[in-house]
Design a protein around this motif. Structure first.
Motif, PDB file in Angstrom:
ATOM      1  N   MET A  48     -10.697 -46.889  17.068  1.00  0.00           N
ATOM      2  CA  MET A  48      -9.762 -47.993  17.103  1.00  0.00           C
ATOM      3  C   MET A  48     -10.505 -49.326  17.104  1.00  0.00           C
ATOM      4  SD  MET A  48      -6.375 -48.617  19.318  1.00  0.00           S
ATOM      5  CE  MET A  48      -5.831 -47.040  18.803  1.00  0.00           C
ATOM      6  N   THR A  49     -11.737 -49.343  17.578  1.00  0.00           N
ATOM      7  CA  THR A  49     -12.521 -50.576  17.576  1.00  0.00           C
ATOM      8  C   THR A  49     -12.702 -51.091  16.157  1.00  0.00           C
ATOM      9  OG1 THR A  49     -13.671 -49.877  19.570  1.00  0.00           O
ATOM     10  CG2 THR A  49     -14.713 -51.595  18.272  1.00  0.00           C
ATOM     11  N   ASP A  50     -12.932 -50.175  15.210  1.00  0.00           N
ATOM     12  CA  ASP A  50     -13.058 -50.579  13.807  1.00  0.00           C
ATOM     13  C   ASP A  50     -11.807 -51.290  13.322  1.00  0.00           C
ATOM     14  OD1 ASP A  50     -15.581 -49.470  13.683  1.00  0.00           O
ATOM     15  OD2 ASP A  50     -14.925 -47.648  12.676  1.00  0.00           O
ATOM     16  N   THR A  51     -10.656 -50.847  13.791  1.00  0.00           N
ATOM     17  CA  THR A  51      -9.397 -51.477  13.383  1.00  0.00           C
ATOM     18  C   THR A  51      -9.339 -52.915  13.868  1.00  0.00           C
ATOM     19  OG1 THR A  51      -8.298 -49.333  13.497  1.00  0.00           O
ATOM     20  CG2 THR A  51      -6.883 -51.272  13.453  1.00  0.00           C
ATOM     21  N   PHE A  52      -9.690 -53.130  15.133  1.00  0.00           N
ATOM     22  CA  PHE A  52      -9.677 -54.489  15.676  1.00  0.00           C
ATOM     23  C   PHE A  52     -10.690 -55.378  14.975  1.00  0.00           C
ATOM     24  CE2 PHE A  52      -7.711 -52.441  19.434  1.00  0.00           C
ATOM     25  CZ  PHE A  52      -6.571 -53.216  19.498  1.00  0.00           C
ATOM     26  N   VAL A  53     -11.872 -54.847  14.706  1.00  0.00           N
ATOM     27  CA  VAL A  53     -12.901 -55.614  13.998  1.00  0.00           C
ATOM     28  C   VAL A  53     -12.408 -55.976  12.603  1.00  0.00           C
ATOM     29  CG1 VAL A  53     -15.222 -55.494  13.002  1.00  0.00           C
ATOM     30  CG2 VAL A  53     -14.821 -54.676  15.320  1.00  0.00           C
ATOM     31  N   ALA A  54     -11.817 -55.022  11.916  1.00  0.00           N
ATOM     32  CA  ALA A  54     -11.327 -55.272  10.564  1.00  0.00           C
ATOM     33  C   ALA A  54     -10.226 -56.326  10.560  1.00  0.00           C
ATOM     34  CB  ALA A  54     -10.818 -53.976   9.938  1.00  0.00           C
ATOM     35  N   LEU A  55      -9.356 -56.292  11.547  1.00  0.00           N
ATOM     36  CA  LEU A  55      -8.240 -57.238  11.605  1.00  0.00           C
ATOM     37  C   LEU A  55      -8.642 -58.609  12.132  1.00  0.00           C
ATOM     38  CD1 LEU A  55      -5.444 -54.887  12.967  1.00  0.00           C
ATOM     39  CD2 LEU A  55      -5.720 -55.738  10.635  1.00  0.00           C
ATOM     40  N   SER A  56      -9.842 -58.730  12.650  1.00  0.00           N
ATOM     41  CA  SER A  56     -10.259 -60.005  13.238  1.00  0.00           C
ATOM     42  C   SER A  56     -10.547 -61.075  12.192  1.00  0.00           C
ATOM     43  CB  SER A  56     -11.504 -59.802  14.117  1.00  0.00           C
ATOM     44  OG  SER A  56     -12.625 -59.474  13.316  1.00  0.00           O
ATOM     45  N   VAL A  85     -15.156 -52.889   4.698  1.00  0.00           N
ATOM     46  CA  VAL A  85     -14.849 -52.903   6.133  1.00  0.00           C
ATOM     47  C   VAL A  85     -13.462 -52.309   6.374  1.00  0.00           C
ATOM     48  CG1 VAL A  85     -14.446 -54.398   8.140  1.00  0.00           C
ATOM     49  CG2 VAL A  85     -16.366 -54.856   6.614  1.00  0.00           C
ATOM     50  N   LEU A  86     -12.508 -52.689   5.538  1.00  0.00           N
ATOM     51  CA  LEU A  86     -11.143 -52.161   5.662  1.00  0.00           C
ATOM     52  C   LEU A  86     -11.102 -50.658   5.397  1.00  0.00           C
ATOM     53  CD1 LEU A  86      -9.219 -55.062   3.903  1.00  0.00           C
ATOM     54  CD2 LEU A  86      -9.182 -54.505   6.346  1.00  0.00           C
ATOM     55  N   GLU A  87     -11.885 -50.190   4.440  1.00  0.00           N
ATOM     56  CA  GLU A  87     -11.951 -48.754   4.155  1.00  0.00           C
ATOM     57  C   GLU A  87     -12.604 -48.003   5.309  1.00  0.00           C
ATOM     58  OE1 GLU A  87     -13.424 -47.622   0.281  1.00  0.00           O
ATOM     59  OE2 GLU A  87     -12.364 -49.291  -0.661  1.00  0.00           O
ATOM     60  N   ALA A  88     -13.659 -48.566   5.897  1.00  0.00           N
ATOM     61  CA  ALA A  88     -14.331 -47.921   7.026  1.00  0.00           C
ATOM     62  C   ALA A  88     -13.383 -47.792   8.220  1.00  0.00           C
ATOM     63  CB  ALA A  88     -15.576 -48.709   7.416  1.00  0.00           C
ATOM     64  N   ALA A  89     -12.479 -48.758   8.374  1.00  0.00           N
ATOM     65  CA  ALA A  89     -11.488 -48.710   9.448  1.00  0.00           C
ATOM     66  C   ALA A  89     -10.275 -47.877   9.054  1.00  0.00           C
ATOM     67  CB  ALA A  89     -11.052 -50.125   9.814  1.00  0.00           C
ATOM     68  N   GLU A  90     -10.299 -47.304   7.866  1.00  0.00           N
ATOM     69  CA  GLU A  90      -9.224 -46.474   7.317  1.00  0.00           C
ATOM     70  C   GLU A  90      -7.909 -47.237   7.163  1.00  0.00           C
ATOM     71  OE1 GLU A  90      -9.031 -42.918   9.671  1.00  0.00           O
ATOM     72  OE2 GLU A  90     -10.985 -42.235   8.981  1.00  0.00           O
ATOM     73  N   ASN A 107      -3.137 -48.357   4.057  1.00  0.00           N
ATOM     74  CA  ASN A 107      -2.882 -47.171   4.858  1.00  0.00           C
ATOM     75  C   ASN A 107      -2.313 -47.653   6.192  1.00  0.00           C
ATOM     76  OD1 ASN A 107      -2.804 -44.771   6.219  1.00  0.00           O
ATOM     77  ND2 ASN A 107      -5.014 -44.574   6.456  1.00  0.00           N
ATOM     78  N   PRO A 108      -1.004 -47.542   6.406  1.00  0.00           N
ATOM     79  CA  PRO A 108      -0.388 -48.100   7.617  1.00  0.00           C
ATOM     80  C   PRO A 108      -0.579 -47.254   8.874  1.00  0.00           C
ATOM     81  CG  PRO A 108       1.278 -47.088   6.253  1.00  0.00           C
ATOM     82  CD  PRO A 108      -0.020 -46.994   5.491  1.00  0.00           C
ATOM     83  N   VAL A 109      -1.125 -46.061   8.767  1.00  0.00           N
ATOM     84  CA  VAL A 109      -1.221 -45.163   9.920  1.00  0.00           C
ATOM     85  C   VAL A 109      -2.046 -45.772  11.063  1.00  0.00           C
ATOM     86  CG1 VAL A 109      -2.017 -42.890  10.695  1.00  0.00           C
ATOM     87  CG2 VAL A 109      -0.783 -43.117   8.527  1.00  0.00           C
ATOM     88  N   PRO A 110      -3.257 -46.306  10.825  1.00  0.00           N
ATOM     89  CA  PRO A 110      -4.004 -46.886  11.954  1.00  0.00           C
ATOM     90  C   PRO A 110      -3.273 -48.062  12.601  1.00  0.00           C
ATOM     91  CG  PRO A 110      -5.470 -46.561  10.086  1.00  0.00           C
ATOM     92  CD  PRO A 110      -4.068 -46.310   9.605  1.00  0.00           C
ATOM     93  N   LEU A 111      -2.545 -48.833  11.809  1.00  0.00           N
ATOM     94  CA  LEU A 111      -1.782 -49.948  12.364  1.00  0.00           C
ATOM     95  C   LEU A 111      -0.650 -49.442  13.242  1.00  0.00           C
ATOM     96  CD1 LEU A 111      -1.625 -52.224   9.208  1.00  0.00           C
ATOM     97  CD2 LEU A 111      -3.007 -52.584  11.261  1.00  0.00           C
ATOM     98  N   ALA A 133      -0.184 -50.147  17.189  1.00  0.00           N
ATOM     99  CA  ALA A 133       1.049 -50.747  17.697  1.00  0.00           C
ATOM    100  C   ALA A 133       1.642 -49.897  18.818  1.00  0.00           C
ATOM    101  CB  ALA A 133       2.045 -50.926  16.564  1.00  0.00           C
ATOM    102  N   ARG A 134       1.663 -48.587  18.628  1.00  0.00           N
ATOM    103  CA  ARG A 134       2.209 -47.710  19.675  1.00  0.00           C
ATOM    104  C   ARG A 134       1.367 -47.782  20.939  1.00  0.00           C
ATOM    105  NH1 ARG A 134       3.342 -44.151  15.500  1.00  0.00           N
ATOM    106  NH2 ARG A 134       1.412 -43.025  15.845  1.00  0.00           N
TER     107      ARG A 134
END
Length: 108
Positions: free
Chosen positions: A1-9, A48-53, A69-73, A77-78
């Protein structure tokens, strides 16, 4: 999940996700249009976005098409936002009014 936050930053990566949300199947050239950076810079952001899936890609002949790919988002969110959905608004209002009463500026 850290990759997701980094990607969205990064605002550029969020812009790329917005574009893919509006219209999937975009190529690197499509995504690079109207951006004040090189295609190589956009490609690094996509990596970076691909690495975060957050982005899935597939080959279409010589082109590589990218999709959101909306699944990690949804998972994020949940896990992180869902716990605040049931916070009573009265509790928030009470916090604000209590804070205003105890504030040193309001004691005069």
């Amino acid at each position: 999940m850290t990759d997701t936050f980094v990607a969205l930053s990064d605002p550029t990566r969020r812009l790329l996700l917005d574009r893919l949300s509006e219209e999937g199947g975009l190529t690197l050239s499509d995504l690079s249009e109207d951006l004040p950076m090189t295609r190589q810079a956009v490609a690094k952001h996509l990596a970076v976005l691909e690495a975060a899936e957050l982005v899935a890609s597939e080959r279409d002949g010589r082109c590589k098409r990218h999709y959101l790919n909306p699944v990690p988002l949804a998972k994020m969110a949940r896990r992180w936002l869902g716990r605040f959905e049931d916070v009573p608004m009265g509790a928030i209002a009470g916090f604000r009014s209590q804070r205003a009463v105890t504030s040193p500026a309001h004691r005069i």
